[in-house]
Design a protein around this motif. Structure first.
Motif, PDB file in Angstrom:
ATOM      1  N   LYS A  63       1.022  -1.197  -0.028  1.00  0.00           N
ATOM      2  CA  LYS A  63      -0.195   0.105   0.034  1.00  0.00           C
ATOM      3  C   LYS A  63       1.038   1.295  -0.087  1.00  0.00           C
ATOM      4  CE  LYS A  63      -1.805  -1.063   4.088  1.00  0.00           C
ATOM      5  NZ  LYS A  63      -1.151  -2.234   4.384  1.00  0.00           N
ATOM      6  N   THR A  64       1.679   1.268   0.970  1.00  0.00           N
ATOM      7  CA  THR A  64       2.514   2.501   0.975  1.00  0.00           C
ATOM      8  C   THR A  64       3.372   2.734  -0.164  1.00  0.00           C
ATOM      9  OG1 THR A  64       2.720   2.338   3.355  1.00  0.00           O
ATOM     10  CG2 THR A  64       4.264   3.460   2.258  1.00  0.00           C
ATOM     11  N   ARG A  68       3.580   5.980  -2.296  1.00  0.00           N
ATOM     12  CA  ARG A  68       4.814   6.829  -2.822  1.00  0.00           C
ATOM     13  C   ARG A  68       5.143   6.891  -4.133  1.00  0.00           C
ATOM     14  NH1 ARG A  68       7.844   7.473   1.735  1.00  0.00           N
ATOM     15  NH2 ARG A  68       9.944   7.104   0.656  1.00  0.00           N
ATOM     16  N   GLN A 103       1.834   9.057   8.230  1.00  0.00           N
ATOM     17  CA  GLN A 103       1.434   8.688   9.257  1.00  0.00           C
ATOM     18  C   GLN A 103       2.237   9.147  10.413  1.00  0.00           C
ATOM     19  OE1 GLN A 103       2.434   4.283   9.440  1.00  0.00           O
ATOM     20  NE2 GLN A 103       1.746   4.073  11.496  1.00  0.00           N
ATOM     21  N   ASP A 179      -1.334   8.302   4.074  1.00  0.00           N
ATOM     22  CA  ASP A 179      -0.815   6.949   4.522  1.00  0.00           C
ATOM     23  C   ASP A 179      -1.018   6.668   5.944  1.00  0.00           C
ATOM     24  OD1 ASP A 179       0.559   4.583   4.736  1.00  0.00           O
ATOM     25  OD2 ASP A 179       2.482   5.505   3.991  1.00  0.00           O
ATOM     26  N   GLU A 180      -2.025   5.789   6.144  1.00  0.00           N
ATOM     27  CA  GLU A 180      -2.457   5.545   7.639  1.00  0.00           C
ATOM     28  C   GLU A 180      -2.349   6.749   8.534  1.00  0.00           C
ATOM     29  OE1 GLU A 180      -1.431   1.832   9.028  1.00  0.00           O
ATOM     30  OE2 GLU A 180      -0.561   1.111   7.063  1.00  0.00           O
TER      31      GLU A 180
END
Ligand SMILES: Nc1ncnc2c1ncn2[C@@H]1O[C@H](COP(=O)(O)OP(=O)(O)OP(=O)(O)O)[C@@H](O)[C@H]1O
Ligand SMILES: [Mg+2]
Lengths: 371, 264
Positions: A63-64, A68, A103, A179-180
């Protein structure tokens, strides 16, 4: 599928993409490899303008890395990132106009809240007076008016996250990437921020991509959810699609709680450890059967249909959780987890009681067993 | 504050060892006010004559100013080299960065005398013996490892996410460095600069090998003075040096403290 097959001239993209409002952001066979392992493996994804899309998946599913790559912080191995008809794949991050919320918040510790928010506008060479107005507006949006001169170190986690949000939004980014962003906040604040982020995003009409491994967050916030696993997209759909019509066993198990039984398909029916049940589609061979605990009725609770599946068993465990009771019911060789909502007048069924379970065919999901 | 016996013993031990280490230095202070012609302790009479006599030693004064200029130049050039080098090693992390870092900081571990001998040979060949350039290069070699270490550590504590955030907001790599990274490593720069300055200013062994009759640093000049005459002049100079060093440390401490509150 090698991404090389995919290459088409940028100019051609331009014509195609702007014509399709459904494809404001378009990832095409996007791939990132670290050595031999693919962190992101040929991901294709289209995001509509103004859409709030959640990317959901277990830790390490990519996901990250996907986010990115969209922000330009990680170079792609293969594939394309097209935004509003422009191929951004090889554009450096500082020319992409993406609003990224980390995050860890990643605020500039040596700058005041106002300077943090103003930074992106300064980089765009905006006039001082305009910057001041836009910063004030952004801080008002995140309800932090009056905190202009504080340093990030003097703010609570929730406030820092709101500054990060304001800082990303103030540049009016093409896409807001999160991101989260809520994972460092406590449960209550997290819920509050969910609504706040969602409201702000709706009001501004910003296209947003929200990464999370929390399914509640994904289901409650997003217009559409992308479920990722091992660098690939398992399924894309509305929260309801994913919950009610999961296409893979992974999605069914990852989104929401579920009973998960190994079984053997025999046409219209499936044999699961001593219990035979009918399922929505004909299957044969080894399968996985999934039934949501709260879709199973206990002893005639709920509406009954003639063609429902049935099983008789004995309660072996009762877990009271306030709003629901969870029963473990032994039926044949199988233990069903059943969830019933509680009622002030209802009594708990005690351990050892013989009960009949019933659930509809539509709620009997079957998947080919993983090899 | 803390009443546990173990910590009282520790404090006592620390004070004792501090006194032991500092006692010789403390003796210099009364010595510097001696009225005697020779260094003896305790002095039989008191005066300020040795402070006054510093003015009559132009070589000493020249050496002081040369040491000052040398340390200043070494510090500036040191930072100019160490900042980009540390950035490349820490942020760009090329393959072999760790090895390179070890090689670059090796002079810290090498016996200074070995280093001095090696430099003497190289400098003699290159005709740099007893030249400002030679001393400058020698001092650079011994101070660079300190600066590199300190600045690398400072850089490593700046979260990459903060730099990335700046990049996504539209800052080019150079702007990210100028507006985000640099301000965040200022405490490290001040510490590295101060340490470079003091190490260069105090350096004896290398300077002894690299200087000559026409060009020497203050510590070398003092050493030569003690060799030939045993008067308390060097004690007076030493006291001034201690004050000077203390001044630098206080300035650094202040600005570091300032930088810290500024960063927080
Ligand atoms: N710089 C890197 N070098 C090597 N492997 C990496 C690197 N960055 C990520 N990976 C690998 O790529 C995979 C995907 O990582 P990623 O950070 O995108 O996961 P994620 O879905 O964001 O997980 P999480 O929910 O834990 O944040 C992981 O297996 C990770 O180990
Ligand atoms: Mg992640």
């Amino acid at each position: 599928m090698p991404a090389e097959d995919h290459v088409s001239p940028v100019t051609k993209h331009n014509a195609d993409e702007t014509a399709a409002p459904d494809r404001f952001l378009s990832l095409q066979a996007l791939t990132k490899r670290y050595g031999d392992t693919a962190a992101v493996d040929a991901v294709d994804l289209d995001v509509r303008k103004g859409e709030f899309l959640a990317m959901l998946g277990p830790s390490g599913c990519g996901k990250t890395t996907t986010l990115r790559m969209i922000a330009g912080l990680v170079p792609t191995t293969a594939g394309q990132i097209v935004v509003d008809g422009r191929d951004l794949t090889n554009v450096p991050p500082y020319q992409r106009d993406m609003g990224l919320v980390f995050q860890s918040y990643a605020l500039f510790p040596h700058m005041s809240v106002a300077a943090n928010v103003a930074f992106g506008l300064e980089m765009r060479g905006m006039a001082k007076a305009d910057i001041r107005a836009r910063v004030a507006e952004a801080l008002q949006l995140v309800r932090l008016t009056g905190y202009e001169d504080r340093r990030p170190g003097q703010l609570s986690g929730g406030q820092q996250q709101r500054v990060a949000l304001a800082r990303a939004l103030v540049i009016r980014p093409l896409i807001l990437l999160l991101d989260e962003p809520l994972s460092n906040l406590d449960a209550k604040l997290r819920e509050e921020m969910r609504n706040e982020i969602r409201d702000i995003q709706r009001r501004l009409g910003t296209t947003a991509l929200f990464v999370t491994h929390d399914q509640d967050e994904a289901l409650t916030m997003a217009d559409r959810v992308v479920v990722m696993n091992k660098g690939r997209i398992e399924q894309t759909g509305t929260p309801e699609d994913l919950y009610e019509r999961p296409r893979t066993a992974f999605v069914a198990a990852f989104v929401g709680r579920t009973n998960r039984f190994p079984g053997t398909g025999a046409g219209e029916v499936v044999h699961v450890g001593g219990v035979t049940m009918r399922c929505a589609r004909p299957v044969s061979g080894p399968v996985e059967v999934m039934i949501r605990p709260h879709r199973i009725h206990l002893d005639g609770s709920g509406e009954r249909r003639a063609d429902d599946n049935h099983a008789s068993g004995t309660i072996i465990r009762t877990t009271y959780a306030g709003n629901v009771v969870q029963y473990d019911v032994q039926a044949g060789d199988t233990v069903f987890n059943v969830e019933q909502s509680t009622d002030a007048t209802g009594a708990l069924v005690s351990v050892g009681t013989a009960v009949t379970l019933s659930w509809s065919v539509a709620n009997t999901l079957v998947f080919e067993a993983a090899p | 504050m803390d009443e546990r016996p173990i910590s009282r013993i520790l404090i006592w031990l620390a004070s004792a060892s501090f006194l032991f280490l500092l006692a010789p230095v403390l003796i210099v202070i009364p010595l510097s006010f001696s009225g005697d012609v020779f260094m003896s302790f305790p002095p039989s009479s008191w005066s300020l004559r040795w402070y006054a006599s510093i003015g009559q030693h132009p070589k000493m004064i020249d050496a002081f100013f040369f040491s000052l200029k040398l340390a200043g130049a070494v510090t500036v050039v040191n930072l100019l080299i160490a900042v980009p080098a540390a950035y490349a090693l820490v942020r760009l992390a090329p393959p072999g960065a760790a090895t390179l870092m070890s090689v670059l900081t090796a002079p810290l571990l090498l016996p200074t005398i070995v280093l001095a001998l090696a430099m003497l040979i190289v400098a003699a060949r290159a005709g740099l013996l007893a030249t400002p350039q030679g001393l400058f290069l020698a001092h650079l070699v011994v101070t660079l490892p300190y600066a590199l270490r300190i600045i690398s550590t400072a850089l490593a504590t700046v979260p990459i996410a903060v730099e990335e955030a700046a990049a996504t907001l539209g800052a080019t790599p150079l702007t990210v460095f100028r507006r985000v990274t640099l301000p965040l490593i200022i405490p490290g720069l001040v510490a590295a600069g101060a340490l470079s300055f003091l190490v260069s200013f105090d350096e004896v062994v290398l300077s002894l090998f690299m200087s000559g009759p026409r060009l020497s640093t203050l510590p070398v000049e003092m050493y030569h003075h003690v060799e030939s005459r045993a008067d308390p002049l060097v004690a007076a100079i030493s006291v001034l040096l201690v004050l000077f060093t203390l001044f630098i440390v206080i300035v650094v401490d202040r600005s570091l403290g300032l930088a810290r509150t500024f960063v927080k």
